[in-house]
Scaffold this motif. Sequence first.
Motif, PDB file in Angstrom:
ATOM      1  N   CYS A 233      65.844  36.011   5.001  1.00 43.41           N
ATOM      2  CA  CYS A 233      66.234  37.381   5.358  1.00 43.41           C
ATOM      3  C   CYS A 233      65.474  38.401   4.516  1.00 43.41           C
ATOM      4  CB  CYS A 233      67.731  37.577   5.131  1.00 43.41           C
ATOM      5  SG  CYS A 233      68.722  36.530   6.208  1.00 43.41           S
ATOM      6  N   ILE A 239      71.492  38.879   4.715  1.00 44.82           N
ATOM      7  CA  ILE A 239      71.884  37.583   4.131  1.00 44.82           C
ATOM      8  C   ILE A 239      73.376  37.342   4.351  1.00 44.82           C
ATOM      9  CG2 ILE A 239      72.216  36.342   1.930  1.00 44.82           C
ATOM     10  CD1 ILE A 239      69.611  37.655   0.925  1.00 44.82           C
ATOM     11  N   PHE A 242      74.339  36.679   8.129  1.00 47.58           N
ATOM     12  CA  PHE A 242      73.954  35.348   8.621  1.00 47.58           C
ATOM     13  C   PHE A 242      74.817  34.255   7.992  1.00 47.58           C
ATOM     14  CE2 PHE A 242      69.700  37.224   9.858  1.00 47.58           C
ATOM     15  CZ  PHE A 242      69.888  37.020  11.215  1.00 47.58           C
ATOM     16  N   LYS A 243      75.147  34.417   6.711  1.00 49.66           N
ATOM     17  CA  LYS A 243      75.980  33.405   6.051  1.00 49.66           C
ATOM     18  C   LYS A 243      77.377  33.376   6.657  1.00 49.66           C
ATOM     19  CE  LYS A 243      75.459  32.213   1.767  1.00 49.66           C
ATOM     20  NZ  LYS A 243      75.065  32.039   0.364  1.00 49.66           N
ATOM     21  N   VAL A 252      70.517  29.776   4.495  1.00 49.03           N
ATOM     22  CA  VAL A 252      70.022  31.134   4.282  1.00 49.03           C
ATOM     23  C   VAL A 252      69.469  31.200   2.866  1.00 49.03           C
ATOM     24  CG1 VAL A 252      70.646  33.569   4.171  1.00 49.03           C
ATOM     25  CG2 VAL A 252      71.727  32.102   5.872  1.00 49.03           C
TER      26      VAL A 252
END
Length: 361
Positions: A233, A239, A242-243, A252
Amino acid sequence: DTYTWCLRIWFDVLTPKQVMFFKHSVELLKEKDHEILCTGRNYRECVKLSKLKKFELKIVGKYGGSSKYDKLRASSSRIFDLAKEIKEFEPDLCVSFSSPEAARVTFGLGIPHITFSDSPHAYAVQMLTIPLVNYLLCPWIIPYSAWKNLGISKNKIIRYHALDPVTWIRRETRNIDDAKLKRKYRVSKDNIILVRPEESKASYLIDKDSNVNNILDSIIENFNHTSDILVLCRYKDQIRLFKEKYGNKIKVLENVVDGLELISVADVFVGGGGTMTAESALLGKPTISISPIKFYVDDYLVETSLIQKTTNSKQIVKLLHRMQFDNKFKIDQKNRAQRILNKMEDPADKLMKIVDRFVAL
């Protein structure tokens, strides 16, 4: 070969790409006894990569984020702070990669400014930079007409026969220990798909729809059992998102990493931006561009078959199947990239020649 007299040169370095791009030029110029000041701004990837690459930056101001108002405030405040720094340093020359703040400060203080750019599509940044510079250096694939509406005459444009990553690919490629790198990035499966989302906060992308979530959903659904899916990212909030969304279905990467090293670990690269896509293509990695916009570097890479471009998730799944498991395709890709790379010149050499011109003045 020391010059009879040397220049004071100011580099304004704003992104991770610029760290990689200018690092070698700065080293070459220091070897010739020029006095160099490199400024940067508080921008996560740039600051961390410069530390990783031992490239000393004096941090002045910060990145403005995604809102137009915040960008304006951050840029104005940075111009104010840079004016003081640069007045004290008294450079003979400034080099940037389309830095609006460097353009305003050099124009205000009467300092010659050389800028690089491969992105006429980044309209806002170019409008604030290009009309004020002495020279614009760019890859040969960008037609002169692309710059015409940005207020620069053709005789100030110097083109080089290269894509920008050539500068560091030639100098940085080294013996890569695959097993060691796989441990470093905690990957265990035989295949690795590396995904780089687009620069969603860039002014030219703020109003564009990204398909990256649908694309990731399809990649996870089809390859999760056979491949490690790494996502690099750009921003802290990217970050986090997405996590939260994907949990342990993807890895990630939280730290800023050496892009070349990471690409060398991957089997396939899926990129939403420009720089790492070009890096991956020139290294001969099977590469898919999912950029939501059209730009010259991508067009060239598609024309030369160094990348495939699509934002259609079904098509990406088909391409990934072929790219991961077709060995002949992989070998052809590597050879094609090597042939094209060998014919390119080094943009850093172009810069050295122009600096010599200023020395001779």
